[in-house]
Write an enzyme that holds these catalytic residues in place. Structure first.
Site, PDB file in Angstrom:
ATOM      1  N   ASP A  24      -2.871   0.461  17.636  1.00  0.00           N
ATOM      2  CA  ASP A  24      -3.795   0.483  16.495  1.00  0.00           C
ATOM      3  C   ASP A  24      -4.062  -0.952  16.047  1.00  0.00           C
ATOM      4  OD1 ASP A  24      -5.440   1.431  14.537  1.00  0.00           O
ATOM      5  OD2 ASP A  24      -3.844   1.982  13.150  1.00  0.00           O
ATOM      6  N   ILE A  69       3.449   3.971   2.348  1.00  0.00           N
ATOM      7  CA  ILE A  69       4.104   2.674   2.446  1.00  0.00           C
ATOM      8  C   ILE A  69       4.500   2.250   1.036  1.00  0.00           C
ATOM      9  CG2 ILE A  69       3.886   0.301   3.259  1.00  0.00           C
ATOM     10  CD1 ILE A  69       3.358   2.214   5.492  1.00  0.00           C
ATOM     11  N   GLY A 108      -1.109   5.491   4.413  1.00  0.00           N
ATOM     12  CA  GLY A 108      -1.770   5.453   5.714  1.00  0.00           C
ATOM     13  C   GLY A 108      -2.122   6.858   6.146  1.00  0.00           C
ATOM     14  N   ALA A 109      -2.551   6.983   7.397  1.00  0.00           N
ATOM     15  CA  ALA A 109      -2.970   8.283   7.897  1.00  0.00           C
ATOM     16  C   ALA A 109      -1.781   9.218   8.065  1.00  0.00           C
ATOM     17  CB  ALA A 109      -3.702   8.119   9.213  1.00  0.00           C
ATOM     18  N   GLU A 110      -0.600   8.659   8.238  1.00  0.00           N
ATOM     19  CA  GLU A 110       0.531   9.551   8.462  1.00  0.00           C
ATOM     20  C   GLU A 110       1.745   9.186   7.624  1.00  0.00           C
ATOM     21  OE1 GLU A 110       2.429   9.147  12.136  1.00  0.00           O
ATOM     22  OE2 GLU A 110       2.270   6.989  12.176  1.00  0.00           O
ATOM     23  N   ALA A 111       1.652   8.110   6.859  1.00  0.00           N
ATOM     24  CA  ALA A 111       2.831   7.691   6.114  1.00  0.00           C
ATOM     25  C   ALA A 111       2.462   7.044   4.789  1.00  0.00           C
ATOM     26  CB  ALA A 111       3.636   6.710   6.953  1.00  0.00           C
TER      27      ALA A 111
END
Lengths: 333, 250
Positions: free
Chosen positions: B153, B44, B39-42
């Site tokens: 989101d 998964i 994702g944009a920050e993590a």
């Protein structure tokens, strides 16, 4: 085919002449910029300045290209979005030229032009476009015939944030010194991050007005300006980076293109390069000369549109101050 | 995708002993780590956590953000996300169940949901089924909002259609709030995700979502919210519907 393009959406009167050649497609690139003595751009003052200089700039462009008036095949003009009075200067000049030379007039959206010249200059195929300038902050991607806006600012633009802060704290104008924004410069000697600066990312949108207020309040409270610059800049840049990363994941595109005046910031560029690396994407930065407003981008986009058969009747060629990039059907793709 | 796995593994390199009636079994805290998406920050991952299928969400350190700021953000977001997941569960909304958190590392482990993302299936499934799914999403959103939570989101990518129902995932941007404005932004984001990716089914999707929303909070509240959504939309750049300054007079 030769197309002349006129840009006058804010503080620049630009005239570009381009051809279809792969290399050296720019035959002329003349521009003149209105620089306010103090404060921001005043639409009336700017338009007056543009109107005075317009004939001279057009003349110079023909001279540089060593062309006769009759050599151009079409006249392209940025009809919006932008400041009304300024846009009208370009529109008037373009209509006059088209009518006098009996050449077709091609309407161009200023934002689409920024993207198209960026693609041409960077050679990217299908990037996520990050459009950062004094008036715009948007993350855009091409999907089915349109440049669709995936995220944008809900209030002020990134460039607006930096410039206004600089102005209110007497760091500027000028806002950019030796290729670096004064806020970036000021942040260099920042030591620590201040608490409680709002980081606003809502889905794919950002917002900066709260950040500006907080930063100015901190300045008036007497906190160290370098720390304020650093905190504000990092929060602002990183929220744009986050939204871009989100768009990259969402659209699964593998390229990022930075365009607009703020894209010239070396610090922002470095951050984007690092971010893109994480996502296996490549970053293309539009050269500063073509990242800011210019006539070449209008001419080039006009050429693409004209080749696909787009022209506008002189009588309906009126400016549109509000004309979103996603309203334009990209017929040449 | 280049993933700095060693760093994550170091954080989770532990064994746990499970006590059964007749024997003890030592198993790794985490095994079979497999990257699902980024994702944009993590990152998964799918993994086995103490023997059960789980999702590991790791807010990775970002080298383009100053360390101090990055750490602060990863910590607070991980914490908030977990809190909100619990709250959502208690409200009867189908979301992943948090199983484990490590705030220092920015790791959140939650139950794995078997299903397909609405983004991928929205245009393939039957209109009636789609409508039912949208209704559920609408009712989830309304329930969250009634309880002072915004998802932050809400897009079709963050809705999972599973065998046992519709799940909401990724509460990474969720927050506690009382402002009507924040709720409206949830709707705005959801509608835009439909308009930009699923414009072919736009009308059905929106209508059913709103129907589901209305069922929970009632007509009048929903309409107020939709007006707020419209006003948010007018704030974008160069919206023609917004009046020009010259038109304000008279």
């Amino acid at each position: 085919m030769i197309v002349l393009g006129i840009e006058s959406s804010a503080h620049t009167f630009g005239v570009g002449i381009v051809t279809e050649y792969k290399e050296n497609f720019i035959l002329a690139d003349e521009r003149i910029q209105y620089v306010p003595k103090h404060g921001g751009i005043h639409p009336r003052e700017s338009s007056r300045f543009l109107a005075e200089k317009a004939p001279m700039v057009i003349e110079k462009a023909f001279e540089k290209a060593s062309l006769q008036l009759d050599d151009v095949n079409a006249i392209a003009v940025a009809l919006g979005p932008g400041l009304g009075p300024c846009l009208r200067v370009g529109a008037t000049a373009a209509r006059a030229l088209a009518s006098f030379l009996k050449k077709p007039l091609v309407p161009v959206n200023h934002a689409v032009a920024h993207i198209e010249i960026g693609l041409k200059m960077t050679g990217l195929q299908d990037p996520v476009v990050v459009y950062l300038s004094g008036g715009n902050t948007a993350v855009i991607a091409y999907v089915e015939k349109r440049y669709r806006i995936f995220g944008e600012t809900l209030d002020i633009a990134l460039g607006n944030l930096l410039d206004t802060f600089a102005r209110e704290t007497s760091l500027g104008p000028p806002y950019v010194v030796a290729g670096m924004h004064v806020v970036d410069k000021c942040a260099e000697s920042g030591k620590k991050f201040l608490d409680d600066f709002p980081y606003v990312v809502k889905g794919q949108d950002v917002a900066f007005s709260g950040l500006l207020t907080t930063a100015l309040r901190a300045y008036r409270r007497g906190l160290d300006i370098h720390d304020i610059c650093l905190t504000m800049r990092e929060i602002a840049y990183n929220s744009v980076l986050e939204v871009t990363a989100r768009c990259l994941m969402h659209t699964r595109k593998k390229e990022v293109m930075l365009v607009g005046g703020v894209a010239a910031s070396p610090i922002l560029r470095e951050k984007f390069a690092k971010m893109a690396e994480k996502y296996n994407a490549i970053v293309g930065v539009v050269p500063p000369q073509y990242a800011v407003d210019n006539g070449v981008m209008i001419a080039w986009t006009g050429l693409l549109a004209f080749k696909s058969g787009l022209t506008i009747d002189l009588r309906s060629a009126i400016v549109k101050q509000r004309w979103r990039v996603d309203e334009v059907e990209i017929i040449w793709k | 995708m280049e993933v700095d796995l060693p760093q994550l593994k170091k954080w989770l390199d532990e064994d746990v002993v499970i006590l059964f009636a007749d024997r003890n079994e030592k198993i790794p805290l985490i095994s079979d780590l497999k990257l699902l998406s980024m994702g944009a920050e993590a990152y998964i991952f799918k993994a086995r956590f103490m023997g059960v299928e789980a999702v590991v969400k790791w807010r990775f350190p970002k080298n383009y953000i100053p360390e101090e700021l990055d750490e602060k953000m990863r910590r607070s977001r991980t914490k908030l996300e977990t809190k909100i997941l619990w709250k959502a569960l208690s409200l009867g909304i189908k979301v992943p169940t948090p199983l484990f958190i490590d705030l220092d590392a920015g790791i959140l482990i939650m139950s794995f949901i078997e299903g397909e993302s609405l983004r991928d299936v929205a245009e393939k499934i039957d209109k009636d089924v789609l409508c039912q799914v949208m209704k559920t999403v609408g009712s989830y959103a309304a329930t969250l909002h009634l309880n002072g939570i915004t998802h932050g989101d809400l897009t079709t990518s963050n809705v999972i259609v599973a065998k046992d129902g519709v799940y909401l995932i990724d509460f990474g941007l969720a927050s506690f709030t009382k402002r009507c404005e924040d709720m409206a932004i949830d709707l705005h984001i959801f509608f835009r995700s439909i308009e930009s990716t699923h414009y072919r089914i736009e009308d059905v999707a929106k209508k059913c979502f709103i129907d589901g929303y209305k069922q929970v909070v009632g007509d009048s509240k929903t309409e107020t919210l939709i007006r707020a959504v419209d006003s948010i939309r007018l704030r974008g750049r160069y919206i023609a519907a917004r009046k020009l300054r010259t038109e304000w007079v008279g």
